[in-house]
Every structure is written in C-alpha cells, then in structure tokens.
Write a protein that holds these residues in place. Sequence first.
Motif, PDB file in Angstrom:
ATOM      1  N   MET A   1       0.847  -1.179   0.000  1.00  0.00           N
ATOM      2  CA  MET A   1       0.000   0.000   0.000  1.00  0.00           C
ATOM      3  C   MET A   1       0.893   1.243   0.000  1.00  0.00           C
ATOM      4  O   MET A   1       1.524   1.569   1.011  1.00  0.00           O
ATOM      5  CB  MET A   1      -0.928  -0.007   1.229  1.00  0.00           C
ATOM      6  CG  MET A   1      -1.804  -1.237   1.323  1.00  0.00           C
ATOM      7  SD  MET A   1      -2.944  -1.371  -0.069  1.00  0.00           S
ATOM      8  CE  MET A   1      -3.714  -2.960   0.307  1.00  0.00           C
ATOM      9  N   SER A   2       0.952   1.938  -1.144  1.00  0.00           N
ATOM     10  CA  SER A   2       1.873   3.060  -1.274  1.00  0.00           C
ATOM     11  C   SER A   2       1.533   4.211  -0.334  1.00  0.00           C
ATOM     12  O   SER A   2       2.423   4.926   0.126  1.00  0.00           O
ATOM     13  CB  SER A   2       1.882   3.552  -2.723  1.00  0.00           C
ATOM     14  OG  SER A   2       0.579   3.955  -3.112  1.00  0.00           O
ATOM     15  N   PHE A   3       0.253   4.409  -0.021  1.00  0.00           N
ATOM     16  CA  PHE A   3      -0.095   5.555   0.813  1.00  0.00           C
ATOM     17  C   PHE A   3       0.386   5.380   2.257  1.00  0.00           C
ATOM     18  O   PHE A   3       0.448   6.352   3.008  1.00  0.00           O
ATOM     19  CB  PHE A   3      -1.609   5.821   0.767  1.00  0.00           C
ATOM     20  CG  PHE A   3      -2.460   4.784   1.456  1.00  0.00           C
ATOM     21  CD1 PHE A   3      -2.795   4.890   2.796  1.00  0.00           C
ATOM     22  CD2 PHE A   3      -2.959   3.695   0.742  1.00  0.00           C
ATOM     23  CE1 PHE A   3      -3.604   3.960   3.410  1.00  0.00           C
ATOM     24  CE2 PHE A   3      -3.758   2.749   1.357  1.00  0.00           C
ATOM     25  CZ  PHE A   3      -4.085   2.876   2.695  1.00  0.00           C
ATOM     26  N   LEU A   4       0.734   4.158   2.650  1.00  0.00           N
ATOM     27  CA  LEU A   4       1.274   3.940   3.985  1.00  0.00           C
ATOM     28  C   LEU A   4       2.736   4.362   4.087  1.00  0.00           C
ATOM     29  O   LEU A   4       3.268   4.506   5.185  1.00  0.00           O
ATOM     30  CB  LEU A   4       1.129   2.467   4.383  1.00  0.00           C
ATOM     31  CG  LEU A   4      -0.300   1.932   4.488  1.00  0.00           C
ATOM     32  CD1 LEU A   4      -0.278   0.446   4.805  1.00  0.00           C
ATOM     33  CD2 LEU A   4      -1.090   2.689   5.541  1.00  0.00           C
ATOM     34  N   ASP A   5       3.384   4.549   2.945  1.00  0.00           N
ATOM     35  CA  ASP A   5       4.799   4.913   2.934  1.00  0.00           C
ATOM     36  C   ASP A   5       5.023   6.411   2.796  1.00  0.00           C
ATOM     37  O   ASP A   5       6.162   6.861   2.695  1.00  0.00           O
ATOM     38  CB  ASP A   5       5.512   4.187   1.777  1.00  0.00           C
ATOM     39  CG  ASP A   5       5.444   2.677   1.915  1.00  0.00           C
ATOM     40  OD1 ASP A   5       5.442   2.218   3.072  1.00  0.00           O
ATOM     41  OD2 ASP A   5       5.383   1.976   0.886  1.00  0.00           O
TER      42      ASP A   5
END
Length: 271
Positions: A1-5
């Motif tokens: 999940m890119s938005f967690l990074d």
Amino acid sequence: MSFLDKPLTTTAFCWRLERRDGVTIGFTTHDRALTIGGLVYRAAPGMLPSSISQTDGFDAASLDVEGASTSAAISGRDLMAGRWDGAAVTIFLVDWEDPDGAQVPLARGELGDVSMRGNGFSAELRGPTAALDRPVVEQTSPECRARLGDKRCRVDMGPRVRVTRIAAVVAEEVVDVAEAAVGENVYAYGRLRWLSGANSGLESGVMASGGLRLTLREPPPFTPSAGDLVEIGEGCDKRVSTCAGRFGNVLNFRGEPHLPGMDLLTRYPGA
C-alpha cells in the motif's frame, strides 16, 4: 500500500454497517465525509474502535466499538429495538486523498451485544471465527428443532404467508389485521414482519391468534398504527402430533418425542 509509505500520514478509518433489512451506512474518522464505492462515509469522530489485533489462529476474535448515538445515524431507540442486531460490519483503512483507491482491511464480522451508555453506545464486533463456538452436534429434544418452512422442515410456506394491513390496534400487544387464514391459533408461534410504519424492518413473535386478531408475545418497540403493512406467517408448536395432523410432515420431524428423558429417573410404579 503506497499511501502507507508517505512521509505525512493521510490515512482514515472507515466503517461500513449493513443491517439485515439492507439499510447501509458508513462512517469515517476523517474530518470530512468520504465517498467510497458509491456510499457516503460520514465524518464521525465519536466512533472509536478498541485496539485491533489479527492472528492466524482459530480463537474467536472480537473488539469493542464505541460511538455517539445520534438520531441522524444510529439512534438509541433503534439500537434497543434490535434493528442493528447482527448487522454486518467492515472496518478498513483508506487514503483520504484517494478514497476509492487501495484499502487495508482491518476487521469484519457482525454486531453482537449492544449496551447504551448515556448519550452513546458500546457494541461488540464478532469476527468470522466466532462461529467456531457454536455446538457441532445438536442435543436431543422431544420437540422439533427445525423452523417451520426451513430446508429441514420442508413445509411449503407459500400459501401459509400473506401480506395484509393492521386494521386496528386493540392493546399494546394485540392487533387486528385486515386478512388472515381461517382457524384457531393458526399464527400462534409464528412471526409478524412489519413492512411499513414505525416498526418497519422489525419482527414480532405471535403468541396466539383467533380470526383476525393476533396477540403478540410482547409489545412492538414502537407504537403501530392502523394501515401499517405487515407480513404474517403461520406458526407451529413443534409437537409431533401437530406435525403429523396439521402439516402431514412427520417424516421431516426433527425431534425425538419417544426418547426417554431425565424424568425417567424420577418415575415410579403407579405414577
């Protein structure tokens, strides 16, 4: 999940609640409403979950949900009436900058015990593994354990269910309907479903019936009115004599009426 990074967090908790009658609402901990999959998740900062933990075991997992009870969303009267009992719940995490994007599922299940606390409520969320706590084998009983018309009973309920209206409210738990089947106690042990009016979506058990008059097991949560649309279904007292004589369905009787019970130990000659 890119938005967690991302260096700055843009995550928000979302809740989807679907009642058994199909009514579905959504909440989010974000400060603005989010639209996800066509459903508007309203900002509800008062909706707080307990800590969520996930394991790969088979222990029945549950968590507590607390929130403010408001008339626009989940009212206390609806909670106490049982409208939200067994409602399907899904909790997940989204990126509030792209709410229709990727989601992180956190928990799902159904609402369990609900209790009111002042102007708020607390509810238990039962996960899928809670089904493992159910008995695997049924206990014996002299009465039938099937429900009239289910897949084990197999009685055709088509001609035994009818939609009618409330003709008069005689007492808190006594109503007259416009149409009903002929016979004494035909609807005893049956169900009355409220299709319109203040009790729409709820069910009431029928204790006795005679002609057009139905006596409910308890008063409905909200006061009914003449003209309310209802569905009434015939009932069964689950005795083998009723199954054989009234329904001709003794081959599907799901009980053991002739099996000696614990009272055999207390019998004595001449009793």
